[in-house]
Write a protein that holds these residues in place. Structure first.
Motif, PDB file in Angstrom:
ATOM      1  N   VAL A 451       0.817  -1.207   0.000  1.00  0.00           N
ATOM      2  CA  VAL A 451       0.000   0.000   0.000  1.00  0.00           C
ATOM      3  C   VAL A 451       0.851   1.257   0.000  1.00  0.00           C
ATOM      4  CG1 VAL A 451      -1.663   1.349   1.346  1.00  0.00           C
ATOM      5  CG2 VAL A 451      -2.011  -1.117   1.041  1.00  0.00           C
ATOM      6  N   GLU A 452       1.886   1.317   0.833  1.00  0.00           N
ATOM      7  CA  GLU A 452       2.693   2.526   0.920  1.00  0.00           C
ATOM      8  C   GLU A 452       3.466   2.774  -0.364  1.00  0.00           C
ATOM      9  OE1 GLU A 452       2.636   4.999   3.201  1.00  0.00           O
ATOM     10  OE2 GLU A 452       0.884   3.815   3.809  1.00  0.00           O
ATOM     11  N   GLU A 519      -6.593  -9.283   6.081  1.00  0.00           N
ATOM     12  CA  GLU A 519      -5.470  -8.667   5.364  1.00  0.00           C
ATOM     13  C   GLU A 519      -5.903  -8.231   3.968  1.00  0.00           C
ATOM     14  OE1 GLU A 519      -1.033  -9.786   3.612  1.00  0.00           O
ATOM     15  OE2 GLU A 519      -1.955 -11.091   5.143  1.00  0.00           O
ATOM     16  N   PHE A 520      -6.722  -9.046   3.315  1.00  0.00           N
ATOM     17  CA  PHE A 520      -7.232  -8.673   1.989  1.00  0.00           C
ATOM     18  C   PHE A 520      -8.027  -7.371   2.081  1.00  0.00           C
ATOM     19  CE2 PHE A 520     -10.163  -8.329  -1.442  1.00  0.00           C
ATOM     20  CZ  PHE A 520      -9.523  -8.860  -2.549  1.00  0.00           C
ATOM     21  N   ILE A 521      -8.941  -7.303   3.046  1.00  0.00           N
ATOM     22  CA  ILE A 521      -9.798  -6.127   3.186  1.00  0.00           C
ATOM     23  C   ILE A 521      -8.961  -4.880   3.439  1.00  0.00           C
ATOM     24  CG2 ILE A 521     -11.598  -5.030   4.586  1.00  0.00           C
ATOM     25  CD1 ILE A 521     -12.650  -7.281   2.841  1.00  0.00           C
ATOM     26  N   GLU A 522      -7.970  -4.981   4.296  1.00  0.00           N
ATOM     27  CA  GLU A 522      -7.148  -3.814   4.611  1.00  0.00           C
ATOM     28  C   GLU A 522      -6.281  -3.411   3.424  1.00  0.00           C
ATOM     29  OE1 GLU A 522      -7.533  -1.764   7.189  1.00  0.00           O
ATOM     30  OE2 GLU A 522      -9.252  -3.103   7.417  1.00  0.00           O
ATOM     31  N   ARG A 523      -5.829  -4.389   2.666  1.00  0.00           N
ATOM     32  CA  ARG A 523      -5.058  -4.064   1.465  1.00  0.00           C
ATOM     33  C   ARG A 523      -5.957  -3.341   0.454  1.00  0.00           C
ATOM     34  NH1 ARG A 523      -2.018  -8.719  -1.934  1.00  0.00           N
ATOM     35  NH2 ARG A 523      -1.106  -9.077   0.133  1.00  0.00           N
ATOM     36  N   ARG A 525      -8.618  -1.616   1.091  1.00  0.00           N
ATOM     37  CA  ARG A 525      -8.898  -0.285   1.631  1.00  0.00           C
ATOM     38  C   ARG A 525      -7.722   0.655   1.388  1.00  0.00           C
ATOM     39  NH1 ARG A 525     -12.456   0.536   5.631  1.00  0.00           N
ATOM     40  NH2 ARG A 525     -12.192  -1.616   6.344  1.00  0.00           N
ATOM     41  N   GLY A 526      -6.525   0.162   1.640  1.00  0.00           N
ATOM     42  CA  GLY A 526      -5.342   1.006   1.490  1.00  0.00           C
ATOM     43  C   GLY A 526      -5.077   1.405   0.053  1.00  0.00           C
ATOM     44  N   LEU A 527      -5.235   0.452  -0.877  1.00  0.00           N
ATOM     45  CA  LEU A 527      -5.013   0.760  -2.290  1.00  0.00           C
ATOM     46  C   LEU A 527      -6.042   1.767  -2.794  1.00  0.00           C
ATOM     47  CD1 LEU A 527      -4.235  -2.829  -3.666  1.00  0.00           C
ATOM     48  CD2 LEU A 527      -2.588  -0.985  -3.264  1.00  0.00           C
ATOM     49  N   CYS A 528      -7.309   1.581  -2.413  1.00  0.00           N
ATOM     50  CA  CYS A 528      -8.349   2.526  -2.828  1.00  0.00           C
ATOM     51  C   CYS A 528      -8.109   3.907  -2.237  1.00  0.00           C
ATOM     52  CB  CYS A 528      -9.732   2.010  -2.428  1.00  0.00           C
ATOM     53  SG  CYS A 528     -10.317   0.590  -3.379  1.00  0.00           S
ATOM     54  N   ASN A 529      -7.775   3.957  -0.951  1.00  0.00           N
ATOM     55  CA  ASN A 529      -7.537   5.244  -0.298  1.00  0.00           C
ATOM     56  C   ASN A 529      -6.378   5.995  -0.931  1.00  0.00           C
ATOM     57  OD1 ASN A 529      -9.554   5.560   1.609  1.00  0.00           O
ATOM     58  ND2 ASN A 529      -8.497   4.327   3.155  1.00  0.00           N
ATOM     59  N   ALA A 530      -5.360   5.255  -1.373  1.00  0.00           N
ATOM     60  CA  ALA A 530      -4.218   5.900  -2.014  1.00  0.00           C
ATOM     61  C   ALA A 530      -4.632   6.664  -3.255  1.00  0.00           C
ATOM     62  CB  ALA A 530      -3.165   4.843  -2.371  1.00  0.00           C
ATOM     63  N   LEU A 531      -5.670   6.213  -3.915  1.00  0.00           N
ATOM     64  CA  LEU A 531      -6.168   6.891  -5.110  1.00  0.00           C
ATOM     65  C   LEU A 531      -7.214   7.938  -4.765  1.00  0.00           C
ATOM     66  CD1 LEU A 531      -6.402   3.752  -7.435  1.00  0.00           C
ATOM     67  CD2 LEU A 531      -4.524   5.386  -7.196  1.00  0.00           C
ATOM     68  N   PHE A 532      -8.090   7.630  -3.808  1.00  0.00           N
ATOM     69  CA  PHE A 532      -9.094   8.614  -3.386  1.00  0.00           C
ATOM     70  C   PHE A 532      -8.445   9.867  -2.801  1.00  0.00           C
ATOM     71  CE2 PHE A 532     -12.239   4.923  -2.671  1.00  0.00           C
ATOM     72  CZ  PHE A 532     -12.816   5.111  -3.921  1.00  0.00           C
ATOM     73  N   ASP A 533      -7.285   9.719  -2.161  1.00  0.00           N
ATOM     74  CA  ASP A 533      -6.620  10.855  -1.511  1.00  0.00           C
ATOM     75  C   ASP A 533      -5.780  11.684  -2.471  1.00  0.00           C
ATOM     76  OD1 ASP A 533      -7.697   9.987   0.863  1.00  0.00           O
ATOM     77  OD2 ASP A 533      -5.876   8.992   1.570  1.00  0.00           O
ATOM     78  N   ASN A 534      -5.723  11.273  -3.731  1.00  0.00           N
ATOM     79  CA  ASN A 534      -4.836  11.915  -4.701  1.00  0.00           C
ATOM     80  C   ASN A 534      -5.666  12.792  -5.643  1.00  0.00           C
ATOM     81  OD1 ASN A 534      -3.021  12.494  -6.831  1.00  0.00           O
ATOM     82  ND2 ASN A 534      -1.896  10.600  -6.460  1.00  0.00           N
TER      83      ASN A 534
END
Length: 581
Positions: A451-452, A519-523, A525-534
């Motif tokens: 994610v990072e 772990e799947f759900i959090e991954r 969430r993290g991948l989507c948030n990385a795009l939503f925050d951009n």
């Protein structure tokens, strides 16, 4: 096995009442040596096998399930047209909505036409070949998935399916049907909405209609709105209908309002529908009717366990739209295949935005003569067929070609598409190999699972800085290209996951499998948030809606069971993006 022969009307946006479905049990044989015409197969009344049309012979629903390579097939069946279909100069038209790849059609042993291309429909006027009483249709199809002059999409060129390549399709895979129309008839109506002005532009094409009156009647949920008439001076007419201000109901993802519209030309009556909506793109952000909307798309490849390219029922076509919505997506990238019009009809009804895409894999897109000979005609046929669907938001003729793609053809496809449809988004080559001047949105595919790392790769775009993206065929060599234009992650995610502890050795996915569901759900969430925050990213497409054979990247299994709680996935998918604020 119970078989649904797909007897619903195949073309929901251009409906005539006089039609006859020819789906059902046909006689069938394989002709890999292509000797059938020399042996008089076009005159035969039976073959050695039976097949359930419209399912391809590789599918279980066909009743055959023949998985090996098939290079030639023949079909035949009898039919009888109603007696009044031949009165008063009426014409009978044969439609075959898709047959892979080169098709030759005979009526009563007489050749009536050919078609090249495995994904678009075609039609022939068979009136003059018909006789009273029983008639016979015979269809010959030739296909070779290994031929680089033929686009085959995700059909496997190896004996078995592997990785992201699946069981092949040969021959008829969409409906076969007859239509009867008067001597003077409507050929096509191109409908272009202008929601801001409440305008619907009609471009009408007719046959044998000089000096006749064309009428269009608009209604909404049974209420008559407006009627307009125009004289046909010479085969064509173009004019606008202005919807009264107090009757303007826009089409969008939340309220997918559809108007009914009836066209009349003498004895020819055609029923259709349209959506009033506008699309715009500014600084990488899509606007629907003037409002910023983040494209939350999911990859849909249009495969089915028992029907392969063909859905087992119209209900299942709609169900895939509803599954995408259930997981929080507002649309889909219809990947490497032309989807049938009834899928688009359900997308229209449910406010589900989609991208139309050509199945370019298998075709040598780097060979100038090959790509020009094979692709533009079928691509144009798709645009002509699907233009009126409000759900279509963009076009993408090619996918992951690498930088050796023929630039001249890519530019031609851009110009061709924009000439007929300047109002939708366009990406000439999706992935990495963007040809200058051939795209509205610059997209990329990235299956990074950390994610990072994923977030840090794309966040510089928000500051106007360039980032490095992989280069097509050489991506495994870590060759990178610099760009600051990316605004669409058109493939990401792709994490492998199986349920019921049924993982097999041949199972395949783009990303490493999480160890737990949490772990799947959090991954995700993290991948989507990385795009939503951009603020530089205006769209994404998650890979993918459901598993296909050995590919296990889906949010659903291949038989459409959810792997995760749809409510949980939906809450993540629907999180607000900074571009929507």
């Amino acid at each position: 096995m119970n078989v649904d022969f797909r007897t619903e009307y195949p073309r929901p946006q251009f409906v005539r009442k006089n039609w006859l479905c020819l789906n059902g049990v046909w006689d069938f044989t394989i002709d890999d040596a292509h000797n059938g015409e020399y042996l008089g197969y076009q005159l035969k009344t039976e073959f050695d096998k039976k097949i359930n049309v419209p399912y391809c012979p590789q599918s279980e629903l066909s009743g055959l399930g023949i998985k090996e390579f098939i290079k030639g097939v023949w079909y035949t069946r009898s039919f009888t047209v109603p007696a009044d279909w031949r009165e008063g100069g009426k014409r009978t038209i044969l439609h075959i909505d898709a047959c892979d790849y080169f098709t030759k059609v005979f009526i009563n042993g007489k050749e009536i036409g050919t078609h090249r291309g495995g994904y678009t429909g075609f039609s022939f006027d068979i009136t003059d070949a018909l006789v009273e009483g029983e008639n016979r249709i015979t269809v010959n199809a030739i296909d070779d998935e290994k031929d680089k002059k033929i686009a085959s999409g995700k059909q496997s060129t190896e004996f078995s399916s592997y990785e992201c390549f699946y069981t092949r399709t040969t021959g008829i895979w969409q409906s076969v049907w007859l239509e009867n129309k008067p001597e003077s008839f409507i050929k096509n109506v191109k409908m272009t909405p202008n929601a801001k002005e409440g305008e619907l532009r009609l471009e009408v094409s007719t046959k044998n209609a000089e000096l006749m009156t064309f009428k269009a009647e608009v209604s909404f949920k049974g209420e008559h709105i407006i009627t307009a008439e125009r004289q046909i001076d010479w085969d064509n007419a173009a004019f606008s209908i202005i919807i009264p201000e107090d009757k303007r109901y826009l089409w969008d993802t939340e309220t997918p309002n559809l108007y009914d519209i009836k066209f009349t030309l003498g004895d020819d009556v055609v029923e259709s529908y349209f959506g009033l909506r506008d699309i715009a793109l500014r600084k990488g952000v899509t606007y629907l009717n003037g409002k910023a909307i983040f494209q939350r798309l999911v990859l849909d490849q249009g495969f089915y366990p028992d029907g392969l390219y063909t859905a087992p029922s119209d209900k299942e076509l709609e169900a895939d739209v509803l599954r995408g919505l259930e997981m929080g997506f507002n649309g889909a990238r219809l990947h490497m295949k032309f989807f049938e019009p009834r899928f688009l009809y359900h997308a229209d009804r449910h406010g589900y935005m989609v991208w139309g895409e050509y199945p370019c894999w298998g075709l040598d897109t780097c060979n100038h003569d090959t790509i020009f000979a094979s692709m533009p005609q079928e691509w144009l046929e798709m645009i002509l067929r699907d233009y009126n669907h409000p759900a279509i938001i963009g076009w993408a003729p090619m996918n992951e070609t690498g930088y050796l793609v023929d630039h001249e053809c890519t530019k031609f496809l851009f110009d061709l598409t924009k000439a007929y449809d300047p109002n939708r988004l366009f990406i000439g080559v999706s992935g990495w190999a963007h040809v200058p001047g051939t795209y509205d949105m610059c997209d990329t595919h990235d299956y990074e699972q950390d994610v990072e790392t994923f977030r840090n790769t794309y966040m510089p775009l928000a500051e106007g800085k360039a980032i490095s993206i992989p280069d097509g065929y050489t991506r495994w060599k870590k060759m990178m290209l610099e760009t600051n234009e990316v605004c669409f992650l058109s493939e990401f995610g792709g994490a492998s996951w199986v349920i019921d502890d049924d993982k097999k050795d041949e199972d395949w996915g783009y990303g490493n499998a999480p160890k737990t569901e949490e772990e799947f759900i959090e991954r995700y969430r993290g991948l989507c948030n990385a795009l939503f925050d951009n603020k530089a990213i205006g769209a994404f497409c998650y890979t993918q809606l459901y598993d296909i054979e050995q590919e296990i990247n889906g949010l659903y299994t291949y038989d459409r069971r959810p792997k995760f709680d749809p409510k949980v996935i939906s809450e993540i998918t629907r999180m607000k993006s900074v571009v929507e604020e």
